[in-house]
Write a protein that holds these residues in place. Structure first.
Motif, mmCIF file in Angstrom:
data_model
loop_
_atom_site.group_PDB
_atom_site.id
_atom_site.type_symbol
_atom_site.label_atom_id
_atom_site.label_comp_id
_atom_site.label_asym_id
_atom_site.label_seq_id
_atom_site.Cartn_x
_atom_site.Cartn_y
_atom_site.Cartn_z
ATOM 1 N N MET A 1 38.701 27.037 56.420
ATOM 2 C CA MET A 1 39.028 27.923 55.325
ATOM 3 C C MET A 1 40.387 28.550 55.582
ATOM 4 N N GLN A 2 41.288 28.451 54.688
ATOM 5 C CA GLN A 2 42.590 29.050 54.846
ATOM 6 C C GLN A 2 42.555 30.437 54.230
ATOM 7 N N ARG A 3 43.121 31.396 54.912
ATOM 8 C CA ARG A 3 43.079 32.760 54.445
ATOM 9 C C ARG A 3 44.471 33.391 54.535
ATOM 10 N N ARG A 4 44.682 34.408 53.706
ATOM 11 C CA ARG A 4 45.939 35.133 53.699
ATOM 12 C C ARG A 4 45.598 36.605 53.719
ATOM 13 N N ALA A 5 46.208 37.394 54.600
ATOM 14 C CA ALA A 5 45.859 38.802 54.707
ATOM 15 C C ALA A 5 47.108 39.645 54.848
ATOM 16 N N PHE A 6 47.094 40.846 54.265
ATOM 17 C CA PHE A 6 48.179 41.791 54.368
ATOM 18 C C PHE A 6 47.575 43.127 54.799
ATOM 19 N N LEU A 7 48.238 43.853 55.682
ATOM 20 C CA LEU A 7 47.726 45.100 56.189
ATOM 21 C C LEU A 7 48.829 46.143 56.140
ATOM 22 N N ALA A 8 48.539 47.281 55.534
ATOM 23 C CA ALA A 8 49.526 48.361 55.462
ATOM 24 C C ALA A 8 48.806 49.674 55.658
ATOM 25 N N VAL A 9 49.339 50.537 56.523
ATOM 26 C CA VAL A 9 48.732 51.825 56.786
ATOM 27 C C VAL A 9 49.789 52.892 56.572
ATOM 28 N N THR A 10 49.461 53.890 55.774
ATOM 29 C CA THR A 10 50.392 54.984 55.544
ATOM 30 C C THR A 10 49.675 56.289 55.776
ATOM 31 N N GLY A 11 50.404 57.309 56.224
ATOM 32 C CA GLY A 11 49.823 58.624 56.444
ATOM 33 C C GLY A 11 50.011 59.499 55.230
ATOM 34 N N VAL A 91 35.541 52.916 50.329
ATOM 35 C CA VAL A 91 36.345 51.703 50.221
ATOM 36 C C VAL A 91 36.393 51.260 48.767
ATOM 37 N N ARG A 92 37.545 50.781 48.341
ATOM 38 C CA ARG A 92 37.715 50.226 46.998
ATOM 39 C C ARG A 92 37.809 48.711 47.100
ATOM 40 N N VAL A 93 37.018 48.008 46.294
ATOM 41 C CA VAL A 93 37.005 46.549 46.313
ATOM 42 C C VAL A 93 37.394 46.035 44.939
ATOM 43 N N ASP A 94 38.310 45.077 44.923
ATOM 44 C CA ASP A 94 38.787 44.453 43.682
ATOM 45 C C ASP A 94 38.661 42.944 43.847
ATOM 46 N N VAL A 95 37.704 42.349 43.128
ATOM 47 C CA VAL A 95 37.504 40.900 43.150
ATOM 48 C C VAL A 95 38.094 40.342 41.864
ATOM 49 N N TYR A 125 39.397 33.000 44.022
ATOM 50 C CA TYR A 125 39.183 34.443 43.968
ATOM 51 C C TYR A 125 40.162 35.118 44.916
ATOM 52 N N GLU A 126 40.608 36.312 44.531
ATOM 53 C CA GLU A 126 41.419 37.161 45.403
ATOM 54 C C GLU A 126 40.640 38.453 45.614
ATOM 55 N N VAL A 127 40.254 38.714 46.855
ATOM 56 C CA VAL A 127 39.433 39.874 47.186
ATOM 57 C C VAL A 127 40.304 40.880 47.931
ATOM 58 N N THR A 128 40.565 42.026 47.297
ATOM 59 C CA THR A 128 41.386 43.073 47.898
ATOM 60 C C THR A 128 40.509 44.270 48.209
ATOM 61 N N VAL A 129 40.513 44.692 49.467
ATOM 62 C CA VAL A 129 39.700 45.812 49.930
ATOM 63 C C VAL A 129 40.630 46.866 50.505
ATOM 64 N N THR A 130 40.457 48.130 50.054
ATOM 65 C CA THR A 130 41.316 49.230 50.479
ATOM 66 C C THR A 130 40.481 50.371 51.017
ATOM 67 N N ASP A 131 40.816 50.830 52.232
ATOM 68 C CA ASP A 131 40.196 52.019 52.803
ATOM 69 C C ASP A 131 40.817 53.228 52.111
ATOM 70 N N THR A 137 44.776 48.172 53.744
ATOM 71 C CA THR A 137 44.433 47.197 52.707
ATOM 72 C C THR A 137 44.476 45.786 53.281
ATOM 73 N N THR A 138 43.518 44.961 52.869
ATOM 74 C CA THR A 138 43.556 43.549 53.219
ATOM 75 C C THR A 138 43.187 42.734 51.996
ATOM 76 N N THR A 139 43.796 41.564 51.854
ATOM 77 C CA THR A 139 43.524 40.656 50.744
ATOM 78 C C THR A 139 43.083 39.315 51.310
ATOM 79 N N GLU A 140 41.919 38.848 50.863
ATOM 80 C CA GLU A 140 41.358 37.589 51.314
ATOM 81 C C GLU A 140 41.242 36.631 50.136
ATOM 82 N N LEU A 141 41.518 35.345 50.378
ATOM 83 C CA LEU A 141 41.417 34.330 49.343
ATOM 84 C C LEU A 141 40.159 33.493 49.545
ATOM 85 N N VAL A 142 39.449 33.247 48.452
ATOM 86 C CA VAL A 142 38.309 32.341 48.426
ATOM 87 C C VAL A 142 38.641 31.224 47.449
ATOM 88 N N THR A 143 38.435 29.974 47.839
ATOM 89 C CA THR A 143 38.794 28.818 47.019
ATOM 90 C C THR A 143 37.559 27.949 46.771
#
Length: 308
Positions: A1-11, A91-95, A125-131, A137-143
């Motif tokens: 399974m190929q996946r793509r993820a992005f992570l960003a943390v801000t105060g 957590v906020r989830v956007d599918v 599908y693009e699954v974005t989950v945000t704390d 935030t991370t974004t996972e791909l489902v194909t």
């Protein structure tokens, strides 16, 4: 399974300043300074309205209708939000699917609780989950390749201010889902806005009138290349797959025969949706190829028709 993820943390922080006068404006030196400081500004952010999932509970939210036959052998892919920590996790989830937002919600997941989001239809599908607290935030791909006879899942959990991601599946050897003449496969793709008073859905039908079963790769894409539905099926003699398009937009259907490597692409334009019943048939032939034919009723459509 190929996946793509992005992570960003801000105060985040809150600063407030108080300002007061040091002398009376009329020069009175009587001693009492009756000026008052400006009030501390109220926070501008809205409170988070989250669905609470208590400890030990599992909340399931289904995305997509799936395949109508229970015998197709294609199982849903599960997105799991779990909380192994000692404090609640908001957590906020956007599918998002290729055509529309499949599910958007904010959850307060208590320790040892779980939110399960099964994805039923093989698609992109693009699954974005945000704390919500840390903005991690991370974004996972489902194909479509993530959908077969195995149980499969993607698990997301809090991890010291960030989000951890893991995936797993059972290891059964899977054959292509079989479509028989006795039980044709029917799938609806789109937002369900059709039919309306003057516009009907369109149908894409992949049929096998030959005497031999054939593995066929079916992919229904948007004009941006995202897959709204796709899988490889073993289409038996006399069988067919019907894809009902319930949204007026551009679709690109790609059909390929695995053995002969023959392929056919059909573009469905928004202008081709009208008051007629329209079906595009992509049929396998005995020479190893494919032939596309569009059939339509001949009603006159438009404003004049609607006024009658």
């Amino acid at each position: 399974m190929q996946r793509r993820a992005f992570l960003a943390v801000t105060g985040t922080g809150l600063a407030a300043a108080l300002a007061g006068c040091t002398a009376s404006a009329n020069g009175d030196t009587g001693g009492d300074d009756d000026s008052t400081p400006d009030p501390t500004p109220e926070p501008t952010s809205e409170p988070v309205d989250a669905v609470a999932v208590e400890s030990g509970e599992q909340l399931t939210v289904v995305v997509g209708d799936g395949l109508e036959s229970d015998e197709m052998g294609v199982k849903p892919h599960h997105v799991r939000l779990t909380n192994p920590e000692s404090a609640p996790w908001t957590v906020r989830v956007d599918v998002s699917t290729a055509l529309r937002t499949g599910h958007l919600e904010t959850y307060e997941i208590h320790p040892d609780a779980e939110v399960s989001v099964p994805l039923f239809l093989p698609a992109d599908y693009e699954v974005t989950v945000t704390d919500v607290e840390t903005d991690a935030t991370t974004t996972e791909l489902v194909t479509p390749t993530d959908f077969d006879c195995n149980q499969s899942w993607t698990t997301l959990s809090p991890d010291d201010g960030s989000i951890s991601v893991s995936g797993a599946a059972t290891r059964m050897a899977c054959s292509s889902p079989a479509v028989t003449a006795d039980e044709p496969l029917s799938v609806s793709v789109g937002d369900g806005s059709l039919p309306d008073e003057q516009t009907k859905p369109r149908t894409l039908s992949i049929s096998n009138p030959t005497e031999s079963a054939e593995e066929v790769d079916i992919s229904l894409e948007t004009d941006t290349g995202a897959v709204a539905f796709g899988s490889v099926f073993r289409v038996e003699s006399g069988a067919r797959v019907d894809v009902n398009l319930t949204e007026r937009r551009t679709f690109v259907a790609r059909v390929g025969r695995i053995e002969s490597e023959a392929s056919e692409a059909v573009t469905v334009e928004p202008s081709s949706f009208d008051c007629n019943n329209v079906t595009t048939v992509v049929a396998l032939n005995d020479s190893g190829g494919l032939q596309a034919t569009t059939l339509s009723t001949l009603m006159a459509c438009g404003e004049e028709q609607s006024e009658r």
